[in-house]
Design an enzyme around this catalytic site. Sequence first.
Site, short mmCIF file in Angstrom:
data_model
loop_
_atom_site.label_atom_id
_atom_site.label_comp_id
_atom_site.label_asym_id
_atom_site.label_seq_id
_atom_site.Cartn_x
_atom_site.Cartn_y
_atom_site.Cartn_z
N THR A 62 -33.79 30.22 30.26
CA THR A 62 -32.87 30.62 30.97
C THR A 62 -31.51 31.31 30.66
O THR A 62 -31.43 31.22 29.42
CB THR A 62 -32.67 29.65 32.27
OG1 THR A 62 -32.03 30.05 33.59
CG2 THR A 62 -31.95 28.31 31.81
N LYS A 66 -32.51 34.99 27.92
CA LYS A 66 -33.78 35.52 27.90
C LYS A 66 -33.96 36.76 27.29
O LYS A 66 -35.14 37.02 26.96
CB LYS A 66 -33.84 35.90 29.49
CG LYS A 66 -33.82 34.77 30.56
CD LYS A 66 -34.24 35.15 31.92
CE LYS A 66 -34.24 34.17 32.92
NZ LYS A 66 -34.43 34.61 34.33
N ALA A 128 -29.35 46.18 39.41
CA ALA A 128 -30.11 46.58 38.28
C ALA A 128 -30.01 45.70 36.92
O ALA A 128 -30.06 46.32 35.78
CB ALA A 128 -29.77 48.02 38.29
P1 NDP Z 1 -27.10 40.03 35.56
O1 NDP Z 1 -25.79 39.74 35.14
O2 NDP Z 1 -28.30 41.00 34.34
O3 NDP Z 1 -27.07 41.43 36.76
C1 NDP Z 1 -26.21 41.21 37.59
C2 NDP Z 1 -26.48 42.23 38.85
O4 NDP Z 1 -25.46 41.87 40.00
C3 NDP Z 1 -25.88 43.60 38.35
O5 NDP Z 1 -26.81 44.50 38.92
C4 NDP Z 1 -24.55 43.68 38.91
O6 NDP Z 1 -24.18 45.00 39.22
C5 NDP Z 1 -24.78 42.90 40.17
N1 NDP Z 1 -23.52 42.43 40.67
C6 NDP Z 1 -22.62 41.54 40.36
N2 NDP Z 1 -21.84 41.17 41.11
C7 NDP Z 1 -21.72 41.88 42.29
C8 NDP Z 1 -20.96 41.99 42.96
N3 NDP Z 1 -19.60 41.64 43.50
N4 NDP Z 1 -21.24 43.34 44.00
C9 NDP Z 1 -22.34 44.03 43.63
N5 NDP Z 1 -23.05 43.70 42.66
C10 NDP Z 1 -22.76 42.91 41.98
O7 NDP Z 1 -27.70 39.23 36.02
P2 NDP Z 1 -29.33 38.78 36.43
O8 NDP Z 1 -30.07 40.09 37.03
O9 NDP Z 1 -29.94 37.99 35.32
O10 NDP Z 1 -29.45 37.61 37.84
C11 NDP Z 1 -29.15 37.94 39.08
C12 NDP Z 1 -29.09 36.58 39.99
O11 NDP Z 1 -30.71 36.48 39.95
C13 NDP Z 1 -28.38 35.54 39.47
O12 NDP Z 1 -27.92 35.11 40.65
C14 NDP Z 1 -29.39 34.35 39.18
O13 NDP Z 1 -29.08 33.12 39.49
C15 NDP Z 1 -30.66 34.88 39.90
N6 NDP Z 1 -32.09 34.57 39.59
C16 NDP Z 1 -32.76 33.68 40.40
C17 NDP Z 1 -34.05 33.44 39.93
C18 NDP Z 1 -34.99 32.37 41.01
O14 NDP Z 1 -35.96 32.01 40.50
N7 NDP Z 1 -34.73 32.49 42.10
C19 NDP Z 1 -34.72 33.89 38.86
C20 NDP Z 1 -33.90 34.79 37.78
C21 NDP Z 1 -32.56 35.00 38.22
P3 NDP Z 1 -23.36 46.12 37.88
O15 NDP Z 1 -24.65 46.42 37.25
O16 NDP Z 1 -22.57 46.85 38.81
O17 NDP Z 1 -22.44 44.78 37.26
#
Ligand code: NDP
Length: 272
Positions: A62, A66, A128
């Site tokens: 996690t 990853k 994304a």
């Molecule tokens: P990343 O850091 O790779 O990506 C974060 C994403 O969130 C980007 O697209 C980012 O946009 C966007 N973002 C962050 N803050 C904001 C905001 N205030 N407004 C709009 N967009 C925002 O994180 P992950 O993709 O790895 O994880 C995302 C979520 O998924 C986490 O909360 C994690 O806990 C959850 N998750 C849940 C799982 C489950 O089993 N239920 C499994 C895996 C993940 P930008 O590109 O513009 O920064």
Amino acid sequence: MPDTYAVIGNPIAHSKSPLIHAEFSKQTRQDMYYETILAPPNGFAAAIEDFQQNGGKGMNVTVPFKIEAYKISTRLTEQATAAQAVNTLVFDGNEIYGDNTDGTGLIRDIVTNLDFAITTKRVLLCGAGGAARGIMLPLLKQEPRMLAISNRTIQKAHKLRQQFSSYKNIVSGNYADIAGKEFDLIINATSASLIGKPLPLPLSTFATESLAYDIMYGDKNTPFLQFARKEGATYLSDGIGMLVEQAAESFFIWRGVRPETKLLIEMLNQKN
Ligand code: NDP
């Protein structure tokens, strides 16, 4: 001696994976032990080597490891290659098999547990980042009518679309770009809910009979789900089912047995 598995991350104390896998092994009578490993930010490779040398059979990976897990894998599945991230490792001699079960877990929760068919639906994927990348392939395999990717940083949304350019029904942009469009399934795969922020979604995003799914989970509706309810989404779900289903998929990869998930999801929902 029981076979040993672990989840590795930083932080890791909050992880529900040990509880989930303890339930799975009890239910399926598998002789196995599942522990947590807190690795320092630069200590992933050393922790893996140590675990392997002590006979460890497999791992869940996690945040924040990853991508490193993807890089150390000697063989990758189609999902892991598409996600460019690995959450499940299998150790077999000198080989390290890397898979990504997050997207499969999400799709199983939506289609099987929530009984919501994705085929021919209009789908909006918000985000994304790593999670969104892992969801793309299993989502596209469900053959939605169209898939829109919206992200705060528009370039990342375009990049994700281009990665799947063999599919012709994908559009990408920021949140303003979807104004005036309705969707049947809206997935929040951003981390905005982690900091209690709603997404800047235009009004009228949620079609009649739509499902709003936040992959985050917690003790109350996230700002995204609160907004979805106000905007008329018929069905709401957080990501607890996805968490259990991705674990079940990892368990199946390791043990060749598919555990029952329904009661566990209900139990975790009651605790939340
Ligand atoms: P990343 O850091 O790779 O990506 C974060 C994403 O969130 C980007 O697209 C980012 O946009 C966007 N973002 C962050 N803050 C904001 C905001 N205030 N407004 C709009 N967009 C925002 O994180 P992950 O993709 O790895 O994880 C995302 C979520 O998924 C986490 O909360 C994690 O806990 C959850 N998750 C849940 C799982 C489950 O089993 N239920 C499994 C895996 C993940 P930008 O590109 O513009 O920064």
